[in-house]
Motif scaffolding. Structure first.
Motif, short mmCIF file in Angstrom:
data_model
loop_
_atom_site.label_atom_id
_atom_site.label_comp_id
_atom_site.label_asym_id
_atom_site.label_seq_id
_atom_site.Cartn_x
_atom_site.Cartn_y
_atom_site.Cartn_z
N UNK A 1 60.79 25.15 56.68
CA UNK A 1 60.55 24.44 55.66
C UNK A 1 59.97 25.39 54.79
N UNK A 2 58.49 26.66 55.55
CA UNK A 2 58.65 27.53 54.15
C UNK A 2 59.31 28.08 53.38
N UNK A 3 60.79 28.34 54.41
CA UNK A 3 61.48 29.24 53.61
C UNK A 3 62.37 28.16 52.06
N UNK A 4 61.89 26.79 52.92
CA UNK A 4 62.82 26.14 51.56
C UNK A 4 62.14 25.07 50.38
N UNK A 5 61.00 26.67 50.75
CA UNK A 5 59.56 25.95 49.80
C UNK A 5 59.64 27.17 48.70
N UNK A 6 59.47 26.42 46.84
CA UNK A 6 59.56 27.40 45.96
C UNK A 6 59.01 28.28 45.05
N UNK A 7 58.02 27.74 46.01
CA UNK A 7 56.64 29.03 45.51
C UNK A 7 55.97 29.43 47.03
N UNK A 8 56.55 29.30 47.63
CA UNK A 8 55.93 30.27 49.01
C UNK A 8 56.99 30.93 49.82
#
Ligand SMILES: *Cc1c(COP(=O)(O)O)cnc(C)c1O
Length: 251
Positions: free
Chosen positions: A172-179
Motif C-alpha cells: 500500500x505504501x509502495x503504491x502511494x505517489x508521495x510516499x
C-alpha cells in the motif's frame, strides 16, 4: 580522581548551568555512544558506518538539537507533533533529517508530512492515506517505515502492525505517489531478552525488501538495547537518554 570527577549533572532545577556545560556534556555522551556503536558493529562483523545514529530529542529544547548538529549529528527523532513542528521550524537551515518516531494520530498526519523526512511509525492503511494527502499538499516526498509490533501476544496501544500484516501495508505504501517505502521500525518489549524481537523485525524487513529493494532501513534499538539491535542487523538506532540524559518530566 573521585568517582564524580568528569561527570556533569544538571543542577537541581533542571536548568543547565551554561550552554558550554551542556555542549561538553553532549559531546562526551556522543563520543561514548559512538564508541559503543562502533564496538557493537565490529563485534557483529559490520562496518560502523553502516549504522545511522538518530538523536531522539523529545522533551529537550531546540538549543540541544542545535548543539548536536554542531557536534555532527545529522538525524533527529521526535515523537509528538505539537513539540516537533515548532522545533523543526526553529532548526530549519541546519540540514537535519527529521524522523517522526511516535504513535501518530491520523489528524496530525498532515502536519507531520510537512516537516518530517521519515515517518517511522506507519502502522495502518488510514494513516498511509493521510500521510499521502499531507505529502502531496506540501509538495514533498516522505519516507515511511512500517512499525512492526514486536510484542507477544500483540498488545493494543503501543502501536505497530502485526508481522502478518506487514506485506499488505508495504504494498500500500509502495503504491502511494508521495510516499517512499523505506523499511521497518520496531521497539523491543520491556523485560527479557530483546534478540527474539529484533530477529522478528529482521524477518519483516526481508519481506519489505522483497516488495521494494530500496527499502533497506531497519530502525531498532534504543539506549538500553542498541548493541543487541546492531548485532541483529539494525541500520538505524534511536537514542535519547544515552545522548541527552534522563528526560525532564515537564517542559
Ligand atoms: C523515546 C524514544 C526513543 C529513545 O528512547 P531512549 O530509551 O531514551 O533512548 C526511541 N524510540 C522511540 C519510538 C521513542 O519514543
Amino acid at each position: 580522581m573521585g568517582v564524580l570527577d568528569g561527570m556533569r549533572q544538571p543542577s537541581h532545577c533542571g536548568q543547565w548551568e551554561t550552554m558550554t556545560d551542556r555542549r561538553a556534556e553532549l559531546a562526551a555522551n556522543l563520543a561514548a555512544v559512538n564508541d559503543q556503536l562502533a564496538q557493537a558493529a565490529v563485534s557483529a562483523g559490520r562496518r560502523p558506518d553502516e549504522i545511522t545514529l538518530i538523536a531522539v530529542t523529545k522533551k529537550w529544547p531546540a538549543s540541544d538539537v542545535q548543539l548536536l548538529a554542531e557536534l555532527g549529528v545529522r538525524h533527529v527523532g521526535e515523537s509528538r507533533d505539537q513539540e516537533a513542528e515548532p522545533k523543526a521550524a526553529e532548526c530549519a537551515g541546519l540540514s537535519l533529517v527529521w524522523h517522526f518516531v511516535g504513535q501518530l494520530q491520523t489528524k496530525k498526519a498532515n502536519s507531520v508530512a510537512s516537516y518530517a523526512d521519515v515517518v517511522e511509525s506507519v502502522d495502518r492503511v488510514k494513516l498511509v492515506d493521510a500521510l499521502e494527502r499531507g505529502a502531496q499538499q506540501a509538495g514533498r516526498q516522505v519516507r515511511c517505515l512500517i512499525q512492526v509490533s514486536l510484542d507477544e501476544p500483540q498488545t493494543i496501544g503501543r502501536g505497530g502492525v502485526a508481522p502478518t500484516q506487514v506485506g499488505v501495508l508495504a504494498e500500500y505504501i509502495a503504491a502511494s505517489a508521495h510516499l517512499q517505502l523505506g523499511g521497518v521500525m520496531g521497539v523491543a518489549p520491556l523485560g527479557g531478552q530483546p534478540e527474539p524481537a529484533f530477529e522478528q523485525l529482521t524477518k519483516s524487513a526481508e519481506l519489505v525488501r522483497a516488495i521494494e529493494p530500496s527499502a533497506t532501513d531497519i530502525s531498532a534499538g534504543m539506549s538500553h538495547d542498541f548493541p543487541q539491535a546492531i548485532a541483529c542487523g539494525a541500520t538505524h538506532v534511536r537514542l535519547g537518554t544515552a545522548l541527552l540524559g534522563q528526560r525532564p518530566d515537564v517542559r
